[in-house]
Design an enzyme around this catalytic site. Structure first.
Site, PDB file in Angstrom:
ATOM      1  N   HIS A 124     -72.940  22.588 -17.150  1.00 61.38           N
ATOM      2  CA  HIS A 124     -74.276  22.617 -16.579  1.00 61.38           C
ATOM      3  C   HIS A 124     -75.001  23.757 -17.262  1.00 61.38           C
ATOM      4  O   HIS A 124     -74.569  24.908 -17.159  1.00 61.38           O
ATOM      5  CB  HIS A 124     -74.229  22.904 -15.068  1.00 61.38           C
ATOM      6  CG  HIS A 124     -74.076  21.665 -14.248  1.00 61.38           C
ATOM      7  ND1 HIS A 124     -73.994  21.711 -12.874  1.00 61.38           N
ATOM      8  CD2 HIS A 124     -74.013  20.362 -14.609  1.00 61.38           C
ATOM      9  CE1 HIS A 124     -73.886  20.463 -12.425  1.00 61.38           C
ATOM     10  NE2 HIS A 124     -73.878  19.634 -13.452  1.00 61.38           N
ATOM     11  N   TRP A 166     -69.221  19.206  -6.801  1.00 64.09           N
ATOM     12  CA  TRP A 166     -69.487  20.609  -6.471  1.00 64.09           C
ATOM     13  C   TRP A 166     -69.720  20.702  -4.969  1.00 64.09           C
ATOM     14  O   TRP A 166     -70.471  19.904  -4.419  1.00 64.09           O
ATOM     15  CB  TRP A 166     -70.725  21.147  -7.205  1.00 64.09           C
ATOM     16  CG  TRP A 166     -71.102  22.488  -6.663  1.00 64.09           C
ATOM     17  CD1 TRP A 166     -70.452  23.672  -6.877  1.00 64.09           C
ATOM     18  CD2 TRP A 166     -72.170  22.784  -5.751  1.00 64.09           C
ATOM     19  NE1 TRP A 166     -71.046  24.681  -6.152  1.00 64.09           N
ATOM     20  CE2 TRP A 166     -72.096  24.162  -5.459  1.00 64.09           C
ATOM     21  CE3 TRP A 166     -73.172  22.017  -5.141  1.00 64.09           C
ATOM     22  CZ2 TRP A 166     -72.997  24.796  -4.596  1.00 64.09           C
ATOM     23  CZ3 TRP A 166     -74.068  22.638  -4.280  1.00 64.09           C
ATOM     24  CH2 TRP A 166     -73.981  24.015  -4.017  1.00 64.09           C
ATOM     25  N   LYS A 214     -67.646  27.973  -8.743  1.00 68.68           N
ATOM     26  CA  LYS A 214     -68.781  28.873  -8.495  1.00 68.68           C
ATOM     27  C   LYS A 214     -68.260  30.222  -8.018  1.00 68.68           C
ATOM     28  O   LYS A 214     -67.176  30.303  -7.455  1.00 68.68           O
ATOM     29  CB  LYS A 214     -69.684  28.236  -7.436  1.00 68.68           C
ATOM     30  CG  LYS A 214     -70.996  28.969  -7.271  1.00 68.68           C
ATOM     31  CD  LYS A 214     -72.063  28.080  -6.672  1.00 68.68           C
ATOM     32  CE  LYS A 214     -73.308  28.897  -6.411  1.00 68.68           C
ATOM     33  NZ  LYS A 214     -74.447  28.087  -6.019  1.00 68.68           N
ATOM     34  N   GLU A 221     -66.573  21.461 -10.467  1.00 68.44           N
ATOM     35  CA  GLU A 221     -67.423  22.600 -10.834  1.00 68.44           C
ATOM     36  C   GLU A 221     -67.085  23.800  -9.958  1.00 68.44           C
ATOM     37  O   GLU A 221     -67.053  23.701  -8.737  1.00 68.44           O
ATOM     38  CB  GLU A 221     -68.905  22.221 -10.648  1.00 68.44           C
ATOM     39  CG  GLU A 221     -69.876  23.351 -10.989  1.00 68.44           C
ATOM     40  CD  GLU A 221     -71.342  22.960 -10.791  1.00 68.44           C
ATOM     41  OE1 GLU A 221     -71.622  21.919 -10.160  1.00 68.44           O
ATOM     42  OE2 GLU A 221     -72.211  23.717 -11.268  1.00 68.44           O
ATOM     43  N   HIS A 234     -72.698  30.425 -12.827  1.00 71.69           N
ATOM     44  CA  HIS A 234     -71.657  30.578 -11.813  1.00 71.69           C
ATOM     45  C   HIS A 234     -70.581  31.601 -12.129  1.00 71.69           C
ATOM     46  O   HIS A 234     -69.446  31.472 -11.686  1.00 71.69           O
ATOM     47  CB  HIS A 234     -70.999  29.231 -11.544  1.00 71.69           C
ATOM     48  CG  HIS A 234     -71.912  28.257 -10.858  1.00 71.69           C
ATOM     49  ND1 HIS A 234     -71.496  27.065 -10.337  1.00 71.69           N
ATOM     50  CD2 HIS A 234     -73.236  28.325 -10.599  1.00 71.69           C
ATOM     51  CE1 HIS A 234     -72.521  26.423  -9.793  1.00 71.69           C
ATOM     52  NE2 HIS A 234     -73.590  27.169  -9.951  1.00 71.69           N
ATOM     53  N   ASP A 290     -79.092  21.817 -15.395  1.00 76.53           N
ATOM     54  CA  ASP A 290     -79.036  22.037 -13.946  1.00 76.53           C
ATOM     55  C   ASP A 290     -79.867  23.255 -13.575  1.00 76.53           C
ATOM     56  O   ASP A 290     -79.378  24.383 -13.624  1.00 76.53           O
ATOM     57  CB  ASP A 290     -77.574  22.224 -13.495  1.00 76.53           C
ATOM     58  CG  ASP A 290     -77.483  22.434 -11.994  1.00 76.53           C
ATOM     59  OD1 ASP A 290     -78.454  22.095 -11.282  1.00 76.53           O
ATOM     60  OD2 ASP A 290     -76.447  22.942 -11.524  1.00 76.53           O
ATOM     61  N   ASP A 347     -77.313  33.262  -9.407  1.00 80.29           N
ATOM     62  CA  ASP A 347     -77.398  31.855  -9.801  1.00 80.29           C
ATOM     63  C   ASP A 347     -78.777  31.306  -9.450  1.00 80.29           C
ATOM     64  O   ASP A 347     -78.921  30.429  -8.610  1.00 80.29           O
ATOM     65  CB  ASP A 347     -76.289  31.098  -9.044  1.00 80.29           C
ATOM     66  CG  ASP A 347     -76.284  29.613  -9.333  1.00 80.29           C
ATOM     67  OD1 ASP A 347     -76.501  29.250 -10.498  1.00 80.29           O
ATOM     68  OD2 ASP A 347     -76.059  28.833  -8.398  1.00 80.29           O
ATOM     69  N   ASP A 381     -70.744  25.876 -15.094  1.00 78.16           N
ATOM     70  CA  ASP A 381     -72.190  26.070 -14.966  1.00 78.16           C
ATOM     71  C   ASP A 381     -72.427  27.528 -15.341  1.00 78.16           C
ATOM     72  O   ASP A 381     -71.807  28.424 -14.758  1.00 78.16           O
ATOM     73  CB  ASP A 381     -72.589  25.777 -13.515  1.00 78.16           C
ATOM     74  CG  ASP A 381     -74.058  25.985 -13.226  1.00 78.16           C
ATOM     75  OD1 ASP A 381     -74.581  27.057 -13.602  1.00 78.16           O
ATOM     76  OD2 ASP A 381     -74.683  25.112 -12.591  1.00 78.16           O
ATOM     77  N   ASP A 410     -81.005  29.621 -11.149  1.00 76.06           N
ATOM     78  CA  ASP A 410     -81.412  28.325 -11.699  1.00 76.06           C
ATOM     79  C   ASP A 410     -82.832  28.290 -12.236  1.00 76.06           C
ATOM     80  O   ASP A 410     -83.607  27.376 -11.943  1.00 76.06           O
ATOM     81  CB  ASP A 410     -81.181  27.209 -10.668  1.00 76.06           C
ATOM     82  CG  ASP A 410     -79.697  26.927 -10.476  1.00 76.06           C
ATOM     83  OD1 ASP A 410     -79.060  26.497 -11.440  1.00 76.06           O
ATOM     84  OD2 ASP A 410     -79.187  27.164  -9.369  1.00 76.06           O
TER      85      ASP A 410
END
Ligand code: RNT
Ligand code: ZN
Length: 418
Positions: A285, A182, A225, A223, A261, A324, A293, A258, A295
């Site tokens: 993820h 990534w 995004k 990955e 994303h 993640d 994003d 993910d 997290d």
């Protein structure tokens, strides 16, 4: 009759075998990300420098791990509190340098991960890996898509070094090593050239993947995004880019999604089957985005459950599952444990579905009954099966682990100076 026995019978009435679900889940490996413990700082750069690459941790809760020993101590506690089959997931920035053997990212060697290998061996864990294309002075801010050939070469060499480290991890731990690529490459504002960086990114990936590896053991992932902080207008590794790269290089890498994303109304639960129509294997993820994003710690929420149901329906062995997220505003050990247990809960929940029955109802177009059945599943005695699963994995049930973390906070985390 104990609670589990009753619940087991209740599930049997709707054609669900709880024993099978429990036994299956015990063997599904889920990667535990090392970066929750220290706010994604790693050990190879100045920890006072901010995180770059469009990602950010917020919060300043006490007890951040400041060195590898502290991080390992914290992970050890996490491992006691989570059921299932965890696997470690390391970033290259967590290389351990001792006796002055610091090496820059383009020069990383397997020996810099020897302590992690020993850590994993002693605990019977496999290990996944990630090159770190952020938080480094060579981010200009682009890395693999930089127009500066020297910069791009540095990062290609980093990618190649990481394949060698991944080979070493797979070999030493006798387990597959998923190596996720990534980059936060992108631009803050309207680009003058969108194509150039993408072509360079592709060429860089081609170069990295020329480094030898056995695709059965080392699994590079790409990955995608949508955007990041400071890279709002353009992301080089967009969804179309990453997916196309993986599709055109199916013999060399797999796509990674993910769930933070994508655009807010897009859901990864709907994308898993789309990708598995064309790929033998994918990687995920699991995170929790709030408005962006962000997290946040993974919860036992609807989308996490739906992702898990899809993983089970499409083939649990076809999906490489990793966590993640990084929250610095709450106890970091608890953050790890909450998220990991929730992914386990979601997978167990997914395994406790009468898959064939639901599929048949859809095929027969009995949509009313399908809705009734799916709704009724939500109030089945799931907690009894979860408690039993925790028991069989020899880890505390809900209601019994948090006090252990609180004690650790009092005795260990609160004494740390950083
Ligand atoms: C960032 C990506 C990436 C990182 C980790 C640390 O948006 O999700 O996977 O979170 O590599
Ligand atoms: Zn991610």
């Amino acid at each position: 009759m104990n609670g589990y026995k009753k619940a087991k019978e209740r599930y049997a009435e709707v054609s669900v075998d709880t024993e099978k679900a429990i036994e299956t889940l015990k063997n599904v490996s889920v990667s535990l990300h090392c970066w929750q413990g220290d706010d994604v700082r790693g050990f190879d750069t100045d920890p006072s420098k901010p995180l770059t690459g469009g990602i950010q941790t917020t919060g300043n809760y006490l007890g951040r791990a400041g060195n590898y020993q502290q991080l390992m101590d914290d992970i050890d506690l996490v491992l006691k509190l989570i059921p299932g089959k965890p696997k470690m997931n390391l970033h290259a920035s967590y290389a351990i340098f001792e006796d002055g053997n610091w090496a820059d990212r383009n020069k990383l060697q397997p020996k810099h991960f020897e302590k992690w290998v020993n850590f994993c061996k002693e605990r019977g864990l496999g290990c996944d890996f990630n090159p770190t294309f952020f938080s480094h002075k060579k981010c200009d801010p682009l890395t693999l898509s930089s127009a500066n050939e020297e910069t791009r070469k540095f990062w290609i060499d980093h990618g190649k070094a990481c394949i060698r480290v991944s080979n070493y991890l797979a070999q030493e731990l006798n387990d597959t090593c998923v190596m996720n690529i990534w980059t936060g490459d992108g631009l803050k504002d309207i680009p003058g050239d969108r194509l150039g960086p993408r072509v360079r990114y592709k060429e860089s990936l081609d170069e990295i993947l020329k480094e030898p590896y056995d695709f059965n053991k080392v699994k590079p992932c790409i990955e995608s995004k949508v955007f990041g902080i400071g890279v709002e207008a353009y992301t080089t590794g967009s969804a179309e880019f990453a997916l196309s790269y993986a599709a055109f290089n199916k013999d060399k890498c797999i796509p990674l999604m993910d769930n933070g994303h994508y655009h807010p109304t897009e859901v990864v639960s709907d994308k898993i089957s789309a990708l598995l129509t064309f790929f033998d294997e994918i990687a995920l993820h699991i995170t929790r985005p709030i408005r962006w994003d962000s997290d946040h710690v993974v919860l036992f929420d609807d989308e996490t459950k739906e992702i898990a149901r899809e993983i089970v329906r499409c083939g649990i062995d076809k999906v490489n599952i990793a966590l993640d997220y990084f929250d610095a505003s709450i106890n970091r050990v608890a953050a790890w444990v909450i998220g990991y247990r929730n992914v386990q809960k979601a997978l167990l929940y997914g395994l406790l579905q009468p898959i064939e029955q639901l599929k048949k109802l859809q095929e027969e177009q009995k949509f009313t009954e399908l809705m009734v059945k799916q709704e009724e599943l939500k109030t089945m005695p799931f907690n009894e099966i979860w408690d039993e699963y925790c028991n069989r994995c020899n880890v505390p049930k809900d209601g019994q682990w948090f006090e252990i973390v609180e004690e650790y906070e009092r005795k260990v985390l609160s004494k740390r100076t950083q």
